[in-house]
Scaffold this active site. Structure first.
Site, PDB file in Angstrom:
ATOM      1  N   SER A  48       0.855  -1.185   0.000  1.00 36.46           N
ATOM      2  CA  SER A  48       0.000   0.000   0.000  1.00 36.46           C
ATOM      3  C   SER A  48       0.889   1.233   0.000  1.00 36.46           C
ATOM      4  O   SER A  48       2.081   1.149   0.278  1.00 36.46           O
ATOM      5  CB  SER A  48      -0.914   0.013   1.227  1.00 36.46           C
ATOM      6  OG  SER A  48      -0.164   0.260   2.412  1.00 36.46           O
ATOM      7  N   MET A 114       2.677  -1.115   5.326  1.00 32.06           N
ATOM      8  CA  MET A 114       2.050   0.145   5.730  1.00 32.06           C
ATOM      9  C   MET A 114       3.125   1.211   5.814  1.00 32.06           C
ATOM     10  O   MET A 114       4.148   1.018   6.477  1.00 32.06           O
ATOM     11  CB  MET A 114       1.366  -0.017   7.088  1.00 32.06           C
ATOM     12  CG  MET A 114       0.789   1.266   7.664  1.00 32.06           C
ATOM     13  SD  MET A 114      -0.607   1.864   6.692  1.00 32.06           S
ATOM     14  CE  MET A 114      -0.934   3.437   7.506  1.00 32.06           C
ATOM     15  N   ILE A 145       6.818  -2.229   7.661  1.00 32.39           N
ATOM     16  CA  ILE A 145       6.677  -0.779   7.717  1.00 32.39           C
ATOM     17  C   ILE A 145       7.479  -0.182   6.565  1.00 32.39           C
ATOM     18  O   ILE A 145       8.666  -0.453   6.422  1.00 32.39           O
ATOM     19  CB  ILE A 145       7.165  -0.217   9.066  1.00 32.39           C
ATOM     20  CG1 ILE A 145       6.456  -0.934  10.234  1.00 32.39           C
ATOM     21  CG2 ILE A 145       6.932   1.292   9.110  1.00 32.39           C
ATOM     22  CD1 ILE A 145       4.942  -0.837  10.209  1.00 32.39           C
ATOM     23  N   LYS A 146       6.797   0.620   5.741  1.00 28.37           N
ATOM     24  CA  LYS A 146       7.468   1.219   4.592  1.00 28.37           C
ATOM     25  C   LYS A 146       8.155   2.518   5.000  1.00 28.37           C
ATOM     26  O   LYS A 146       7.547   3.383   5.631  1.00 28.37           O
ATOM     27  CB  LYS A 146       6.458   1.507   3.476  1.00 28.37           C
ATOM     28  CG  LYS A 146       5.935   0.251   2.798  1.00 28.37           C
ATOM     29  CD  LYS A 146       4.985   0.585   1.668  1.00 28.37           C
ATOM     30  CE  LYS A 146       5.721   0.924   0.400  1.00 28.37           C
ATOM     31  NZ  LYS A 146       4.800   1.046  -0.759  1.00 28.37           N
ATOM     32  N   VAL A 147       9.411   2.625   4.611  1.00 29.16           N
ATOM     33  CA  VAL A 147      10.235   3.806   4.896  1.00 29.16           C
ATOM     34  C   VAL A 147      10.839   4.280   3.584  1.00 29.16           C
ATOM     35  O   VAL A 147      11.454   3.487   2.855  1.00 29.16           O
ATOM     36  CB  VAL A 147      11.358   3.465   5.898  1.00 29.16           C
ATOM     37  CG1 VAL A 147      12.291   4.654   6.095  1.00 29.16           C
ATOM     38  CG2 VAL A 147      10.763   3.012   7.233  1.00 29.16           C
TER      39      VAL A 147
END
Length: 372
Positions: A48, A114, A145-147
């Site tokens: 996403s 996310m 976790i998207k960074v």
């Protein structure tokens, strides 16, 4: 394809590449569409981003009932908190549907991603803090976790890996920046090893954006070198793959692998074809290789399922890729400048989507309040 067990998406998995789906919305979860994609197409993960959530939440009425319920329970709930309430519910639901995939692949796949708030892209400490908050709130083993791979994102990636949080590094365009990301992953693992912490099941992907590179370069090549049009994005990705091998096939990673570590897989992102003159599966068929992921938007997913061809294409043509990239300098095109601009534009685009979404949520909240 008549044989459900032999269509291209399933053969993609057999070739060592995991197909992930670059889309999420509530009806897809509640209506069973995600479960069907897993069952029928052997889908292995979901990604996403702020633009996807903007389209899902602000662009449809799928969330209106949930918005009304949330505001009835907490009148005056700020739009930012309302967004996270809605989005985290979707991410948890997707993670639960994907959990059997996560277990069946021993933690290699079955992830949903996310992203941290895009307005934190240049703030290392705030990124680390929110990533921890998101991971704790989601409380699922199969959430990444998207960074973003900004300069501020690099130390955040190292810290989060050292803390054992799965990370999807996004908005990667340059091979040099990819190498920095992979080095951050390795340093995070080394810190865990040095402190006696387990490395098994620490997961990360590096999302390398593909088609946007051609979209940026093709207009510059149109008059000077039209034969190069539509080739540089794939060449750039193959150079990243070569760097992957240099980083993960040597003794440094062998020490980590002996302790249970897994390589940080390259994930091909932005794989929808934007130029209608190109094949609609161009950025899938040309980048198939082991230990990789391709996250496809719905149209590309459907196209590849229908007529995609599966062959080991990624680890071929490296010399041609190097030669194609080398030609750019002679044409007065600085690839580093182009990829830096793409990174900045990517961060700005996600921020704009986020702000548009928050404004839409604020308007919906006011409408709910006035109707009460």
């Amino acid at each position: 394809m008549n044989n459900i067990d032999d269509h291209p998406l399933r053969r993609l998995n057999a070739a060592g590449q995991s197909p992930w789906y670059d889309n999420i919305h509530r009806s897809m979860l509640e209506g069973g569409a995600l479960a069907r994609l897993i069952r029928d197409d052997d889908l292995r993960g979901v990604t996403s981003n702020p633009a996807i959530f903007e389209k899902a939440i602000a662009g449809t009425d799928e969330y209106d009932d949930a918005i009304r319920q949330a505001l009835a329970a907490r009148p005056g709930l700020p739009a930012r908190e309302l967004f996270f309430l809605l989005a985290l519910d979707d991410i948890r639901a997707a993670a639960d549907v994907l959990l059997p995939v996560h277990r069946a692949t021993d933690g290699v796949d079955g992830f949903v991603s996310m992203e941290v708030s895009p307005d934190l892209a240049h703030d290392t400490e705030a990124t680390i803090r929110e990533a921890h908050e998101l991971a704790a709130s989601l409380d699922r083993p199969n959430v990444m976790i998207k960074v973003p791979a900004t300069r501020a994102g690099i130390p955040a990636i190292e810290e989060l890996i050292a803390d054992g949080i799965p990370v999807n590094v996004t908005l990667l365009f340059a091979v040099g920046r990819y190498a920095e990301v992979a080095e951050a992953y390795l340093r995070g693992l080394e810190r865990r090893l040095d402190h006696g912490q387990p490395l098994a099941r620490i997961a990360s992907v590096a999302s390398f954006f593909v088609s946007r590179v051609d979209s940026a370069l093709d207009p510059l090549l149109a008059t000077q070198a039209p034969a190069l049009a539509g080739t540089l994005a794939i060449a750039n990705a193959r150079l990243a793959r070569a760097r992957f091998h240099a980083l993960f096939d040597g003794p440094r990673f062998a020490r980590l692998a002996a302790a249970g570590a897994r390589p940080q897989r390259l994930l091909w992102a932005s794989t929808g074809t934007k130029n209608p003159a190109y094949s609609d599966v161009l950025y899938v068929e040309t980048l198939i290789g082991s230990d990789t992921v391709n996250t496809m938007p719905p149209a590309t997913w459907t196209a590849f399922r229908d007529h995609g061809r599966v062959a080991a294409t990624l680890d071929t043509g490296l010399e041609a890729a190097e030669a194609a990239v080398a030609q750019l300098a002679g044409l007065g095109i600085d690839l580093a400048t182009v990829t830096e601009r793409l990174e900045a534009e990517g961060v700005a685009a996600f921020l704009k989507s986020f702000e548009t979404l928050l404004a839409a949520l604020d308007a919906k909240a006011r409408a709910v309040a006035s109707a009460a």
